[in-house]
Each structure stands twice: as C-alpha cells, then as structure tokens.
Design a protein around this motif. Sequence first.
Motif, PDB file in Angstrom:
ATOM      1  N   ALA A   1      22.566  65.693  70.903  1.00  0.00           N
ATOM      2  CA  ALA A   1      21.192  65.587  70.393  1.00  0.00           C
ATOM      3  C   ALA A   1      20.930  64.192  69.818  1.00  0.00           C
TER       4      ALA A   1
ATOM      5  N   ASP B   1      18.178  61.409  70.992  1.00  0.00           N
ATOM      6  CA  ASP B   1      17.083  61.336  70.008  1.00  0.00           C
ATOM      7  C   ASP B   1      16.302  62.629  69.831  1.00  0.00           C
ATOM      8  N   ARG B   2      17.015  63.756  69.816  1.00  0.00           N
ATOM      9  CA  ARG B   2      16.309  65.027  69.627  1.00  0.00           C
ATOM     10  C   ARG B   2      16.497  65.465  68.182  1.00  0.00           C
ATOM     11  N   GLU B   3      15.655  64.909  67.307  1.00  0.00           N
ATOM     12  CA  GLU B   3      15.847  65.155  65.878  1.00  0.00           C
ATOM     13  C   GLU B   3      15.668  66.628  65.502  1.00  0.00           C
ATOM     14  N   GLU B   4      14.907  67.364  66.305  1.00  0.00           N
ATOM     15  CA  GLU B   4      14.691  68.780  65.963  1.00  0.00           C
ATOM     16  C   GLU B   4      16.011  69.557  65.980  1.00  0.00           C
ATOM     17  N   LYS B   5      17.002  69.045  66.739  1.00  0.00           N
ATOM     18  CA  LYS B   5      18.311  69.719  66.780  1.00  0.00           C
ATOM     19  C   LYS B   5      19.052  69.552  65.448  1.00  0.00           C
TER      20      LYS B   5
ATOM     21  N   ASP C   1      17.461  69.407  62.497  1.00  0.00           N
ATOM     22  CA  ASP C   1      16.814  70.408  61.629  1.00  0.00           C
ATOM     23  C   ASP C   1      17.387  71.794  61.900  1.00  0.00           C
ATOM     24  N   GLU C   2      17.551  72.092  63.184  1.00  0.00           N
ATOM     25  CA  GLU C   2      18.088  73.405  63.561  1.00  0.00           C
ATOM     26  C   GLU C   2      19.482  73.601  62.961  1.00  0.00           C
TER      27      GLU C   2
ATOM     28  N   ARG D   1      19.242  74.195  59.136  1.00  0.00           N
ATOM     29  CA  ARG D   1      18.792  75.577  58.864  1.00  0.00           C
ATOM     30  C   ARG D   1      19.919  76.578  59.122  1.00  0.00           C
TER      31      ARG D   1
ATOM     32  N   GLU E   1      21.516  68.028  54.120  1.00  0.00           N
ATOM     33  CA  GLU E   1      20.473  67.711  55.099  1.00  0.00           C
ATOM     34  C   GLU E   1      20.325  66.188  55.244  1.00  0.00           C
TER      35      GLU E   1
ATOM     36  N   LYS F   1      21.157  63.831  58.572  1.00  0.00           N
ATOM     37  CA  LYS F   1      20.104  63.054  59.239  1.00  0.00           C
ATOM     38  C   LYS F   1      20.295  61.541  59.145  1.00  0.00           C
TER      39      LYS F   1
END
Lengths: 91, 91, 91, 91
Positions: free
Chosen positions: A69, A73-77, A79-80, A83, C59, C63
Amino acid sequence: MRPGYRKDKEALLARLHRIEGQVRGVTRMVGEEAYCIDVLTQINAVKAAIDQVGLLLLEDHVKTCVVDAVKHDREEKLDELVRAVERFARA
Amino acid sequence: MRPGYRKDKEALLARLHRIEGQVRGVTRMVGEEAYCIDVLTQINAVKAAIDQVGLLLLEDHVKTCVVDAVKHDREEKLDELVRAVERFARA
Amino acid sequence: MRPGYRKDKEALLARLHRIEGQVRGVTRMVGEEAYCIDVLTQINAVKAAIDQVGLLLLEDHVKTCVVDAVKHDREEKLDELVRAVERFARA
Amino acid sequence: MRPGYRKDKEALLARLHRIEGQVRGVTRMVGEEAYCIDVLTQINAVKAAIDQVGLLLLEDHVKTCVVDAVKHDREEKLDELVRAVERFARA
C-alpha cells in the motif's frame, strides 16, 4: 491478489484446528458440569490462542499488504490497518 | 456439588456451539485465502463471544459458589476468584 | 528526525495533562476513602484515556515513520511496529 | 462504612503517586519529541501499573464488602461486583 498470510497459511490452519478442538473441549466440560474456575481457565487458553492467530495475521498483513500500500500510495490502507489494530486491542 | 452455571448450562452450550461454528468459519476463510482484515474481523468476533461466555461463568460462580464459600468461611475460594478475575482480565 | 506524532503534539500534551488530573483525582478519592467501586470506575476511565493516547501515537507512527521505513527498505521498523502493537494489545 | 481497601490505603496511595510521576514522565517525553515507540513503551507501563491498582482494589472489595454483602443477603452487591469486573476486563 493473495493475502499477506499466504506463507503462514498451513501454520494458521493448524492453529485454528487446535482452537476448534479447544472450544469443543470447553463444550464437553460444560456438558459434564466441570468446576466453574476450571472451565474459565480453558476459556482463557482459547482467548490466548485466538489472540496469537490475530497477531500473526496482523504481522503478515503489515509486512506485505501495508508495504504494498505504501509503495502504491494507498493511504486508505493505513487507516484500515490502524482501525484493525484498534479493534483488535479492544476485543 | 453442582457448578454455579448449572441453570445457564443450556445457554452456555448453545453459545459454545455457535463459537465452534465461528472458528470453523475463520478456518474456511483462511483456507480460501480471504483478505487479512476480513479474517481479523471474524477473529475479533470470536474473542468477543468467548469473553461473553467467560463473564457469564464468572457471574454464576460469584452468585453461587462464592456465596456458598462465604457462608462456610472458606476464604481460599475468594483468593481463587480474585486470581481467576486477574487471569480473565489479562487473557 | 521528528517523531510521527509531531502534528498532534499539542493535542497529546492536552490529553496527558487531563490524565495527570484524573490520576490525582483517583489519589484524592483513595485518600478520602471513597467507595471501592467508585474508585474502580475512575481507574477504568484513566485506562481508557491512556489507551486513546496510545492509539493516536500508533496511528501517527504508522502514517509517518512506517511509511518512511517502507520507502527506505528498513524492514526492522516493521518488526518494531508489530512488537509494539503486540505489547499494546496485551498491556 | 470504611472501604474494603482501607488496610492497603498507604500502599495504594504510594502506587498512585508513582503513576502520577509516570504520566508526567510521558508528558515530558512527548514535550521533548521522544521516539514514538519509546513513548508507547512508557504508556504500556502506565497501563500495567493502573491495572495493578485496579486488581488490588477488586481483591480488597471482594474480601470485605462482598463478604459483608453475602452475610447481609444484599444480592445487588454481587451484581455490582460482576458489572465492575466486566468493565474492568474490557477497559
């Protein structure tokens, strides 16, 4: 795409089969009316074993999917992942 | 002596059977190489369900065995309860 | 190198000051011999607040530092993250 | 009525003062922008110390208030204990 735990798949399946057996053991103890604290001890063992499986999955996920990821550049991964760690730490 | 959870035995057995099914579901997901985070979500569900069983056992234990222990001055049963709560909170 | 939580530093300091106040509140309750269960309720609130700080740190770490580690092929940083998650989930 | 932890009051106050110091230590580390994982390690130490205080309170509560409740047939105190254990195990 293959999941991150692919290289540990056999180890994970072996552990999960063992956990199935442990849960059946708890069921049997309750059926035979074993002493509360003894049943609770077995339940704690199941929780610890399940936890180990979760940690191995998380580790494999970080080392493959998260790496992948970042490279794409898949930053949503990310966040996943955060979580998932949050839910795991609280479960 | 019958265990404290006797009156909840059927409910406990039903929950434990459901947990066995949940663990088999996780095994199946790993076998089919489902996405890591989806497997982890199911693992958290199993942990939560196991936890519920543990809490019900603890509650029944307190309301029967511990009450009985106090009435018969068996203080070692209170130590046993405290150690069980400690292990449960940490597992 | 600046830590990953730099952008959240003020928020983290504010939360930590609040937690210091909460712990002093627990100390005061024990000093005044408040009821056990009321003290315990406050202790659980401290644990939950500490946990929130830990999750925010994790987090931010994922990141920034982890993203940086992946880009520079420093796999040992991924092991470090996994060990940190493990200790956090168990603490 | 005096709380169950009365005999351990001094020990509890000493531990709580130490925890206040630990939290101030974490605040200082964040202020000085220490490395994320080092801060997290200290946070886990605080959580473990808070947990120990909670367990001692629970133990004293069981061995005094709960014993007293059983002797006076106050079953609502057993429910209160079970709910407290539940919240403690989840916090």
